[in-house]
Design a protein around this motif. Sequence first.
Motif, short mmCIF file in Angstrom:
data_model
loop_
_atom_site.label_atom_id
_atom_site.label_comp_id
_atom_site.label_asym_id
_atom_site.label_seq_id
_atom_site.Cartn_x
_atom_site.Cartn_y
_atom_site.Cartn_z
N ALA A 182 5.32 11.19 7.17
CA ALA A 182 6.82 10.79 7.30
C ALA A 182 7.38 11.53 8.52
O ALA A 182 8.26 10.98 9.26
N PRO A 187 2.41 5.55 9.57
CA PRO A 187 2.09 5.64 8.12
C PRO A 187 1.02 6.16 7.64
O PRO A 187 0.08 6.75 8.05
N ASP A 209 1.99 3.51 2.79
CA ASP A 209 2.41 2.62 3.35
C ASP A 209 1.50 1.38 3.74
O ASP A 209 1.86 0.17 4.27
#
Length: 238
Positions: A182, A187, A209
């Motif tokens: 993050a 992702p 993700d």
Amino acid sequence: MRDAAAAAAAAGLAVDWFGFVFAPSRRRVTPAEAREIREAVRGAGGRQKFAGVFVNPSLEELKAVLAELPLDAVQLHGAEPPEFIRAFRAAHPGVAVWKAVGIAAADGGNPGDGEAAADRAAGRAAGADRPPDGADDAARRLAPYAGLLDALLLDTHDPRVGGGTGRTFRWEAIPPYAAWAAAEGIPLFAAGGLHAGNVGGLLAAYAPDGVDVSSGVETDGAKDVQKIREFVRKVKGS
């Protein structure tokens, strides 16, 4: 994917990517075979992207594959160092780089069984000689790759076996890796022993993700479109 007919049948499902294994494995395909599958997907109206899975490839190997087959991403499952990725990105700026990191298996099973034995030659995920200890360990392992990756993939690893174990890893290890991804703005994907019966628990508890599945949607070693359909339903909620 190894079968053009199965790929074409799955092209209408809510699958975002199809993968081709170019590392030594029973799932290995040649660039020509992968191109045939890609054409079958496009012929069936599929707009999926395509990733190639490699283990410790040379730059020459990657160049040769990409010359025969357009790939949207390379998924690196070996001990590829940051300088290798930097050189690849300079040579192929339009191809995303996903790096796999191995996490210790959740069970204590025999790594000589099943998928582990079948894919023993597929190599080791980077830096997976021991279980991660937490945030500090994740940061130590990943710091050299800062700014170099387009996605981070967590997969099951056993130090006695190569990749592709078909077993889940310790999902409780996910949070520090997710936090690093993050912070990088990329992702986090999760793989390893996923199937329709357990992927919902992973998504509910850790919300990666994306998820990467292979053996969990196979029957007798071949992709099973019905299992793919059920897996997609569990992931997408429809």
